[in-house]
Scaffold this motif. Structure first.
Motif, PDB file in Angstrom:
ATOM      1  N   TYR B 170      -1.006   1.824   6.071  1.00  0.00           N
ATOM      2  CA  TYR B 170      -0.240   1.761   4.887  1.00  0.00           C
ATOM      3  C   TYR B 170      -0.898   2.333   3.385  1.00  0.00           C
ATOM      4  O   TYR B 170      -0.663   3.051   2.754  1.00  0.00           O
ATOM      5  N   ILE B 171      -2.426   1.960   3.620  1.00  0.00           N
ATOM      6  CA  ILE B 171      -3.511   2.548   2.553  1.00  0.00           C
ATOM      7  C   ILE B 171      -3.233   3.959   2.616  1.00  0.00           C
ATOM      8  O   ILE B 171      -3.182   4.615   1.527  1.00  0.00           O
ATOM      9  N   GLY B 172      -3.515   4.401   3.713  1.00  0.00           N
ATOM     10  CA  GLY B 172      -3.424   5.860   3.892  1.00  0.00           C
ATOM     11  C   GLY B 172      -2.053   6.762   3.390  1.00  0.00           C
ATOM     12  O   GLY B 172      -2.165   7.857   3.161  1.00  0.00           O
ATOM     13  N   THR B 173      -0.953   5.957   3.448  1.00  0.00           N
ATOM     14  CA  THR B 173       0.192   6.530   2.739  1.00  0.00           C
ATOM     15  C   THR B 173       0.659   6.062   1.405  1.00  0.00           C
ATOM     16  O   THR B 173       1.732   6.448   0.932  1.00  0.00           O
ATOM     17  N   LYS B 174      -0.176   5.437   0.727  1.00  0.00           N
ATOM     18  CA  LYS B 174      -0.103   4.878  -0.518  1.00  0.00           C
ATOM     19  C   LYS B 174       1.263   4.023  -0.621  1.00  0.00           C
ATOM     20  O   LYS B 174       1.871   3.993  -1.685  1.00  0.00           O
ATOM     21  N   ASN B 175       1.221   3.250   0.321  1.00  0.00           N
ATOM     22  CA  ASN B 175       2.395   2.378   0.785  1.00  0.00           C
ATOM     23  C   ASN B 175       2.274   0.863   0.411  1.00  0.00           C
ATOM     24  O   ASN B 175       2.032   0.106   0.860  1.00  0.00           O
ATOM     25  N   SER B 176       2.441   0.649  -1.127  1.00  0.00           N
ATOM     26  CA  SER B 176       2.121  -0.650  -1.611  1.00  0.00           C
ATOM     27  C   SER B 176       3.028  -1.542  -1.055  1.00  0.00           C
ATOM     28  O   SER B 176       2.715  -2.812  -0.703  1.00  0.00           O
ATOM     29  N   HIS B 177       4.503  -1.204  -0.925  1.00  0.00           N
ATOM     30  CA  HIS B 177       5.542  -2.415  -0.621  1.00  0.00           C
ATOM     31  C   HIS B 177       5.562  -2.746   0.669  1.00  0.00           C
ATOM     32  O   HIS B 177       5.365  -3.838   1.058  1.00  0.00           O
ATOM     33  N   GLU B 178       4.871  -1.826   1.687  1.00  0.00           N
ATOM     34  CA  GLU B 178       4.660  -2.517   3.048  1.00  0.00           C
ATOM     35  C   GLU B 178       3.529  -3.185   3.139  1.00  0.00           C
ATOM     36  O   GLU B 178       3.388  -3.794   4.137  1.00  0.00           O
ATOM     37  N   ILE B 179       2.180  -2.888   2.347  1.00  0.00           N
ATOM     38  CA  ILE B 179       1.100  -3.760   2.476  1.00  0.00           C
ATOM     39  C   ILE B 179       1.594  -5.228   1.992  1.00  0.00           C
ATOM     40  O   ILE B 179       1.227  -6.049   2.604  1.00  0.00           O
ATOM     41  N   ARG B 180       2.261  -5.076   0.961  1.00  0.00           N
ATOM     42  CA  ARG B 180       2.901  -6.706   0.505  1.00  0.00           C
ATOM     43  C   ARG B 180       3.479  -7.270   1.431  1.00  0.00           C
ATOM     44  O   ARG B 180       3.247  -8.520   1.849  1.00  0.00           O
ATOM     45  N   ARG B 181       4.296  -6.451   2.221  1.00  0.00           N
ATOM     46  CA  ARG B 181       5.258  -7.168   3.173  1.00  0.00           C
ATOM     47  C   ARG B 181       4.424  -7.926   4.447  1.00  0.00           C
ATOM     48  O   ARG B 181       4.476  -8.858   4.738  1.00  0.00           O
ATOM     49  N   SER B 191      -4.396 -12.751  -4.161  1.00  0.00           N
ATOM     50  CA  SER B 191      -5.290 -11.989  -4.763  1.00  0.00           C
ATOM     51  C   SER B 191      -5.899 -10.781  -3.908  1.00  0.00           C
ATOM     52  O   SER B 191      -6.010  -9.546  -4.649  1.00  0.00           O
ATOM     53  N   ILE B 192      -5.894 -11.061  -2.654  1.00  0.00           N
ATOM     54  CA  ILE B 192      -6.654 -10.017  -1.796  1.00  0.00           C
ATOM     55  C   ILE B 192      -5.376  -9.105  -1.709  1.00  0.00           C
ATOM     56  O   ILE B 192      -5.674  -7.719  -1.572  1.00  0.00           O
ATOM     57  N   CYS B 193      -4.117  -9.432  -1.365  1.00  0.00           N
ATOM     58  CA  CYS B 193      -3.034  -8.474  -1.213  1.00  0.00           C
ATOM     59  C   CYS B 193      -2.953  -7.549  -2.529  1.00  0.00           C
ATOM     60  O   CYS B 193      -2.599  -6.196  -2.354  1.00  0.00           O
ATOM     61  N   GLU B 194      -2.850  -8.087  -3.576  1.00  0.00           N
ATOM     62  CA  GLU B 194      -2.978  -7.499  -4.934  1.00  0.00           C
ATOM     63  C   GLU B 194      -4.038  -6.236  -4.980  1.00  0.00           C
ATOM     64  O   GLU B 194      -4.023  -5.043  -5.265  1.00  0.00           O
ATOM     65  N   LYS B 195      -5.332  -6.676  -4.365  1.00  0.00           N
ATOM     66  CA  LYS B 195      -6.482  -5.841  -4.335  1.00  0.00           C
ATOM     67  C   LYS B 195      -6.264  -4.947  -3.317  1.00  0.00           C
ATOM     68  O   LYS B 195      -6.527  -3.551  -3.804  1.00  0.00           O
ATOM     69  N   LEU B 196      -5.559  -5.028  -1.926  1.00  0.00           N
ATOM     70  CA  LEU B 196      -5.234  -4.059  -1.476  1.00  0.00           C
ATOM     71  C   LEU B 196      -4.200  -2.815  -1.826  1.00  0.00           C
ATOM     72  O   LEU B 196      -4.238  -1.770  -1.579  1.00  0.00           O
ATOM     73  N   THR B 197      -3.194  -3.226  -2.417  1.00  0.00           N
ATOM     74  CA  THR B 197      -2.299  -2.582  -3.018  1.00  0.00           C
ATOM     75  C   THR B 197      -2.844  -1.506  -4.184  1.00  0.00           C
ATOM     76  O   THR B 197      -2.674  -0.604  -4.344  1.00  0.00           O
ATOM     77  N   THR B 198      -3.702  -2.161  -4.861  1.00  0.00           N
ATOM     78  CA  THR B 198      -4.560  -1.389  -5.865  1.00  0.00           C
ATOM     79  C   THR B 198      -5.312  -0.167  -5.465  1.00  0.00           C
ATOM     80  O   THR B 198      -5.494   0.789  -5.769  1.00  0.00           O
ATOM     81  N   LEU B 199      -5.917  -0.823  -4.185  1.00  0.00           N
ATOM     82  CA  LEU B 199      -6.869   0.055  -3.414  1.00  0.00           C
ATOM     83  C   LEU B 199      -6.034   1.512  -2.986  1.00  0.00           C
ATOM     84  O   LEU B 199      -6.527   2.498  -2.982  1.00  0.00           O
ATOM     85  N   ALA B 200      -4.607   0.973  -2.415  1.00  0.00           N
ATOM     86  CA  ALA B 200      -3.711   2.306  -2.116  1.00  0.00           C
ATOM     87  C   ALA B 200      -3.346   3.126  -3.427  1.00  0.00           C
ATOM     88  O   ALA B 200      -3.348   4.283  -3.103  1.00  0.00           O
ATOM     89  N   SER B 201      -3.117   2.509  -4.414  1.00  0.00           N
ATOM     90  CA  SER B 201      -2.547   3.416  -5.464  1.00  0.00           C
ATOM     91  C   SER B 201      -3.555   3.846  -6.397  1.00  0.00           C
ATOM     92  O   SER B 201      -3.136   4.910  -7.084  1.00  0.00           O
ATOM     93  N   LEU B 202      -4.729   3.399  -6.591  1.00  0.00           N
ATOM     94  CA  LEU B 202      -5.822   4.155  -7.347  1.00  0.00           C
ATOM     95  C   LEU B 202      -6.081   5.513  -7.108  1.00  0.00           C
ATOM     96  O   LEU B 202      -6.494   5.975  -5.921  1.00  0.00           O
ATOM     97  N   TYR B 203      -5.913   6.439  -8.112  1.00  0.00           N
ATOM     98  CA  TYR B 203      -6.447   7.816  -8.145  1.00  0.00           C
ATOM     99  C   TYR B 203      -6.587   8.203  -9.445  1.00  0.00           C
ATOM    100  O   TYR B 203      -5.881   8.428 -10.415  1.00  0.00           O
ATOM    101  N   GLY B 204      -7.898   8.955  -9.321  1.00  0.00           N
ATOM    102  CA  GLY B 204      -8.160   9.823 -10.598  1.00  0.00           C
ATOM    103  C   GLY B 204      -9.476  10.095 -10.628  1.00  0.00           C
ATOM    104  O   GLY B 204     -10.245  10.064  -9.702  1.00  0.00           O
ATOM    105  N   SER B 205     -10.009  10.514 -12.019  1.00  0.00           N
ATOM    106  CA  SER B 205     -11.445  11.019 -11.952  1.00  0.00           C
ATOM    107  C   SER B 205     -12.410   9.924 -11.929  1.00  0.00           C
ATOM    108  O   SER B 205     -11.912   8.724 -11.986  1.00  0.00           O
ATOM    109  N   ILE B 206     -13.681  10.319 -11.721  1.00  0.00           N
ATOM    110  CA  ILE B 206     -14.646   9.259 -11.335  1.00  0.00           C
ATOM    111  C   ILE B 206     -14.704   8.242 -12.539  1.00  0.00           C
ATOM    112  O   ILE B 206     -15.048   7.093 -12.388  1.00  0.00           O
TER     113      ILE B 206
END
Lengths: 209, 367
Positions: B170-181, B191-206
């Motif tokens: 699910y991280i590979g498909t940026k799928n936060s809602h399934e990670i939460r499930r 708090s770990i769950c929130e960190k995992l969803t953040t990991l999935a959705s973070l994207y941008g410059s260094i």
């Protein structure tokens, strides 16, 4: 410069609902409301281009990048397993993927189960996770007929309210997974239209809260 | 004759990449078309696909057409070498691809650095990956990730293997809602769950993502990961090579093989990643070797999406000659046209299936 976003929508009720939602949050395209046979609609002001496609084709349009984003049922995603990002659960178009069969019967334990379905991939994966051997009968519609006529033991299909099942004297044996509409994006588009896609996602998310 | 008219886009890119790799001292590695089938069975999950073309050699031994090059290179590298090995390859691999589930021959060009991997080695490979993308198109992005963050966060969830696999998919498909499930179904700390969803959705410059990544540190694994990522990024930035590089933690590879920096390259209008690579010390450990390794591959078949060859001509000049012209005269004309740098297609009849720039007619008595 703002880039055009190409959006693939499934023809039918779900697609219309999604369009209304997108229009409400600033992605309107008035041309789409004119009753015509056109399949591509463009709105320069809002920077969007819509395609109406067959629901089961939405994921393919997005995977190949012809459409940057799209809305598609989770059932299609599970069946086709496309290489796309699943960014948001829109929370509507809700239903369940379930195993159903004739009322009062149970899943046969002592033989290979004959399964009629439109979703062979999902059926195969589900039963193999239960270590059950199945024969798949791939149908394209009126799945409920199969167990009634004795063509299959069970069906794997989408159940919304369950009324079609009841009317045909069938019932749900086991639930496989919950289904709803998902907002998906092409992996390359996400990188080259990051701002546009992330904005669309967050606006949708806010609207749906 | 100018190369750019004769070679296809794919051939041109192949040539440029070869030159690029060689300029960093990488040596070409030519391998056999076949490999022992066992190698792939033992490392099935490295390949992500179980479809392999296997056959018997004359002695009855089971062989396979290579579905992958990295495994062969890793296998053939002697252990305990103190010197680094820098290799590149251009090979055909046989994989099932596309919606039709058919075997395809795919040209793969890539490089591998095997030995003691330090900060410079990592940056060198990342830089070559970036330059490779640039050779293909100016609209490119190289996304870097570090597997340690995902591995560390998954460790801290205490979940069983199956659920961890599910979350990394699910991280590979940026799928936060399934990670939460999955997290809520398994009672993972919120708090770990929130960190995992953040990991999935973070994207941008260094600059944008690195400070965010620091907030994801929960244990030693994650801390080391962020530290290594920071080292690499600051070296790339300091040497002026950080443009078009983004951080994206959804770039996940199999955790049993990849352990450190992983990366993917994207070209505008090419669906999916055209370049893929990372640090794979774990694979070498599995093969019983102690050195580290990092490398990447470019999937040349995807270049066709750029449609660069659609306006290519088959020939520069179509030379149509009549019955009244002798073969000798035709020869003379062909030579004359060739000497001014043209490709010449000579024919006694008009050709409709040849794409040419100009037509020259010789003689009068046409067929």
């Amino acid at each position: 410069m703002k880039k055009f976003i190409n959006i693939a929508l499934p023809k039918g009720r779900l697609g219309e609902k999604v369009y209304n939602l997108l229009e409400k949050i600033g992605y309107g395209c008035p041309a789409i409301l004119e009753n015509s046979r056109k399949l591509v609609f463009e709105d320069e002001k809002n920077g969007v281009r819509y395609f109406w496609v067959k629901p089961s084709d939405v994921a393919i349009y997005v995977e190949t990048g012809v459409a940057d984003v799209g809305v598609v049922g989770k059932d299609i995603l599970l069946e086709q397993n496309p290489d796309v990002y699943e960014l948001l659960d829109l929370g509507f178009g809700k239903c369940r993927m379930a195993v159903a069969g004739k009322k009062g019967e149970i899943l046969p334990l002592d033989k290979t189960i004959k399964v009629a379905t439109k979703f062979p991939g999902i059926a195969k994966k589900y039963f193999s996770s239960k270590s059950r051997e199945i024969d798949i009968i791939k149908l394209n519609g009126s799945i409920e007929l199969a167990p009634i006529l004795g063509m299959s033991d069970v069906i794997v299909d989408i159940v919304e309210t369950g009324s079609t099942l009841r009317e045909n004297d069938l019932e749900v044996f086991e639930e496989i997974v919950n289904i709803s509409a998902r907002f998906i994006a092409n992996k390359t588009s996400f990188r080259f239209k990051t701002e546009e896609i992330e904005l669309m996602k967050s606006t949708l998310e806010k609207e749906l809260l | 004759m100018p190369e750019n008219t004769v070679l296809s886009f794919e051939e041109k890119v192949a040539m440029k990449l070869t030159k690029l790799f060689a300029s960093f001292g990488y040596k070409k590695f030519k391998m056999s078309k076949f490999e022992e089938y066992d190698l792939y069975i033992e490392n099935k999950s490295f390949l992500k696909s179980e479809n392999i073309i296997a056959f018997n050699d004359p002695t009855g031994k089971l062989l396979a057409l290579k579905p992958d090059v990295t495994l062969s290179i890793a296998k053939n590298t002697a252990d305990n070498e103190t010197e680094p090995r820098k290799l590149f390859y251009s090979e055909n691999v046989y994989r099932v691809s596309g919606n039709m589930h058919e075997f395809k021959e795919i040209n793969q060009i890539g490089l591998e650095l095997i030995g003691n991997i330090d900060n410079y080695s990592l940056c060198e490979v990342l830089n070559i990956a970036k330059l490779s993308l640039k050779e293909i198109s100016d609209s490119y992005v190289l996304d870097i990730s570090h597997m340690g963050l995902l591995i560390g966060l998954l460790e801290s969830t205490g979940l069983p293997y199956d659920a961890r696999e599910e979350i990394s998919a699910y991280i590979g498909t940026k799928n936060s809602h399934e990670i939460r499930r999955v997290c809520s179904e398994n009672g993972v700390d919120s708090s770990i769950c929130e960190k995992l969803t953040t990991l999935a959705s973070l994207y941008g410059s260094i600059d944008k993502i690195l400070p965010e990544a620091e907030k994801l540190i929960v244990n030693e694994t994650t801390e080391n990961a962020v530290k290594e990522l920071k080292n690499v990024c600051s070296t790339l930035k300091a040497s002026g090579n950080a443009d078009n590089i983004n951080i994206d933690f959804s770039v996940v590879s199999d955790i049993s093989y990849y352990n450190g920096i992983t990366f993917r390259g994207f070209i505008e209008n090419v669906p999916g990643s055209i370049l893929s690579g990372g640090r794979y010390d774990n694979l070498l450990t599995k093969l019983g070797k102690s050195s580290g390794a990092v490398g990447f591959a470019v999937y040349m078949d995807l270049l066709s999406f750029l449609n660069k060859d659609s306006d290519r001509f088959d020939t520069d000049v179509l030379l149509v000659y009549g019955k009244d012209v002798s073969a000798q005269e035709v020869f003379a004309k062909v030579n004359e046209l060739q000497s001014s740098g043209n490709r010449v297609f000579a024919s006694c009849v008009e050709c409709k299936n040849i794409k040419y720039k100009t037509k020259v007619v010789l003689g009068e008595d046409m067929a």
